[in-house]
Each structure stands twice: as C-alpha cells, then as structure tokens.
Design an enzyme around this catalytic site. Structure first.
Site, PDB file in Angstrom:
ATOM      1  N   GLU A 177      48.807 -19.471   6.453  1.00  0.00           N
ATOM      2  CA  GLU A 177      48.138 -20.779   6.482  1.00  0.00           C
ATOM      3  C   GLU A 177      47.940 -21.171   5.027  1.00  0.00           C
ATOM      4  O   GLU A 177      46.884 -20.943   4.435  1.00  0.00           O
ATOM      5  CB  GLU A 177      46.787 -20.683   7.211  1.00  0.00           C
ATOM      6  CG  GLU A 177      46.150 -22.044   7.439  1.00  0.00           C
ATOM      7  CD  GLU A 177      44.663 -21.967   7.685  1.00  0.00           C
ATOM      8  OE1 GLU A 177      43.948 -21.214   7.000  1.00  0.00           O
ATOM      9  OE2 GLU A 177      44.198 -22.694   8.580  1.00  0.00           O
ATOM     10  N   GLU A 194      36.621 -18.065  13.269  1.00  0.00           N
ATOM     11  CA  GLU A 194      37.011 -17.962  11.857  1.00  0.00           C
ATOM     12  C   GLU A 194      35.877 -18.377  10.925  1.00  0.00           C
ATOM     13  O   GLU A 194      35.489 -19.548  10.900  1.00  0.00           O
ATOM     14  CB  GLU A 194      38.229 -18.869  11.588  1.00  0.00           C
ATOM     15  CG  GLU A 194      38.624 -18.838  10.119  1.00  0.00           C
ATOM     16  CD  GLU A 194      39.843 -19.674   9.792  1.00  0.00           C
ATOM     17  OE1 GLU A 194      40.173 -20.596  10.560  1.00  0.00           O
ATOM     18  OE2 GLU A 194      40.461 -19.395   8.745  1.00  0.00           O
TER      19      GLU A 194
HETATM   20  C1  LER Z   1      41.188 -23.063   8.870  1.00  0.00           C
HETATM   21  O1  LER Z   1      41.943 -21.993   9.327  1.00  0.00           O
HETATM   22  C2  LER Z   1      40.779 -22.874   7.496  1.00  0.00           C
HETATM   23  O2  LER Z   1      41.012 -21.846   6.891  1.00  0.00           O
HETATM   24  C3  LER Z   1      40.061 -23.980   6.875  1.00  0.00           C
HETATM   25  O3  LER Z   1      39.664 -23.643   5.591  1.00  0.00           O
HETATM   26  C4  LER Z   1      40.919 -25.219   6.869  1.00  0.00           C
HETATM   27  O4  LER Z   1      40.305 -26.222   6.160  1.00  0.00           O
HETATM   28 MN    MN Z   2      42.139 -20.200   7.878  1.00  0.00          MN
END
Ligand code: LER
Ligand code: MN
Length: 277
Positions: free
Chosen positions: A247, A153
C-alpha cells in the site's frame, strides 16, 4: 507469504495506492508482474460492477485480498466515532455493503480511517469509544454471518487521535472477542508509533490478519530505511502465512514501484528461507 498490491478505480485523493485507474487495466498489470493477490480500495462498493470484478479476479488468477474502506471516511465523512447517530449508521451501512461484495469475492474488509477520531472535548472520548465499539461489533456480526473477516488497522498519530498502536488494536480485538476480527499491521504507521516493529509483530502473533508492507517514506519496500529483513523474520517466526500488500505511493512511477517492491521483498524472503531464517 503471498504478495499483493493495492488498486483503486475511485479517485485516490486520500490513499497511498500504487495502481490507480480502471480495474481491467490494473488487474492485468498486477497479474503480468507476478502478484499473488490484489487489494481493492473503494469509496463505495457500487463504484465497481460486481460481476466485472469477480470475472477479472478469476481470469487474472488474482484473489481480491481485502477491500479498503478509507475513502468512505476521507471523502464522505463516514466514521464509527461521529457524534451524529445518522453518520454512524451510514458508516455501518457502507461497511455492510463492502461486506456483501467481500462475501462475493472471498475477500476481507479493512477498517482503518473509518474508525474515526475521538476529537474534542476530551470528556466525550469514552462515549466516542463506545460508539466505535457498537459500530464495529455490528459490522463483525454482519461479516461473520457471511463468512467474511474484518481487519482492524491502527493509523499513526498524524492521521488519527487514538487507535495508533498494536497494543491498542489488540485490546479492541480482545474486547470484541469475535474470531473474524484480525489486526492489520501497516509498517508505515508502525514506524511512527511502535518502539520496535519486529517486537510488535511478535506481540500480535496469531492476531495478525494482514500486512501493509510499506517503507518509511510511504514508497514501496526498499525505497526507504525500514528494517524489512527483521520485519519479515518476525513474521516468519510467528507463523504468519497471509498477504504482504504494498500500500504505497506510485513512485517514481507505478510500474517501477510494482516491479521493484516485488523483487526486493522476494529476494529478502528467499535469503531468509535459504539461511533457515
Ligand atoms: C490505510 O490502509 C492507511 O494506511 C491510511 O493511512 C490511508 O490513508
Ligand atoms: Mn495501511
């Protein structure tokens, strides 16, 4: 596409997680409101009873989609780019524990904040990238041994000083060349870094493994100004069939966000399907 929501039983100081608290309660809530899956963030996999989480996942018919690892970086300072070999070793060991739990649950493991920063001085950047590559490769191999996928990510520039864009993530994935490493696209970060979110999704195509569907203000989809119709259309066009996971911040409160994100995205997906896109 299936819809998931984020949860953590750990103290969620560093993450935009919608459902916080004991997993017995948050799994029940996600199931009650009709979610297809649940994403669990853990500082350390031993923060939960492994048999309890397996049993809850089965009882609530809620697959665990992926295990978020960012708290291991945010709270314990573990990253793949740390100058100290011992810290990198601990970071890899922690991820290997996440991988063991993921194997038990049939989930994936996310590597985001744990990627770390390149930092100063700039002359050390190449070496830090190499450290990252070595750590990630070791984790990919450990995951492959037990049939687990890893999601890489990228984060926006205010959270991380490299690996900010789709192109950078795709380049790391290509260099590693392992089929169990996929790209996790987070629309909140993409809004800051990408020229055109939908175009980046089309570029990623079959490398997409998972989506964090979040609005511009880090609230649930529909509470900010991101073009989710275009984003979902791009995902449909590239044949993405995985999870869209919320999220996001529990605003105005967790239950309202849980309900409104789900109904907003379901409505858009239905409209797109009705129109044949
Ligand atoms: C984790 O998935 C994310 O997007 C980060 O920015 C979390 O702090
Ligand atoms: Mn994220």
């Amino acid at each position: 596409m299936k819809l998931a929501v984020t949860t953590t039983p750990s103290e969620a100081r560093f993450a935009p997680i919608l459902l916080r608290g004991p997993i017995s309660e948050t799994f029940a809530l996600a199931s009650q409101y009709g979610y297809d899956g649940i994403e669990v963030h853990l500082r350390d996999p031993h923060d939960v009873d492994w048999e309890e989480i397996v049993e809850l996942s089965q009882r609530c018919s809620l697959p665990v989609t992926t295990l978020g690892t960012g708290m291991a970086a945010g709270m314990d300072g573990l990253t793949f780019t740390d100058a100290k070999a011992e810290v990198r070793f601990q970071a890899v060991e922690r991820v290997k524990e996440h991988i063991q739990l993921a194997a038990r649950l049939g989930s994936a493991v996310t590597i985001g904040v744990l990627n770390g920063n390149l930092g100063d001085p700039v002359e050390q950047a190449a070496q830090r990238r190499e450290h990252h590559f070595v750590c990630l490769k070791e984790c990919c191999h450990a995951a492959a041994d037990v049939g687990v996928s890893l999601f890489l990510e990228p984060l926006n520039r205010y959270e991380c000083d490299w690996l900010n864009t789709t192109e950078e993530a795709l380049s790391v994935i290509e260099q590693l060349g392992t089929t169990n490493l996929k790209y996790l696209a987070d629309t909140y970060h993409m809004n800051i870094e990408e020229v055109d979110i939908a175009a980046s999704i089309r570029l990623a195509g079959s490398s997409l493994g998972y989506i964090h569907l979040v609005d511009s203000n880090r609230c649930g989809p529909g509470q900010g100004h991101l073009p989710f119709r275009e984003v979902l259309k791009a995902l449909i066009d590239v044949g993405y069939d995985g999870y869209l996971s919320f999220e996001c911040l529990p605003k105005p409160d967790a239950v309202s966000a849980l309900k409104s994100a789900l109904s907003y995205v379901k409505k858009l997906l239905t409209e797109l399907a009705d129109r044949g896109n």
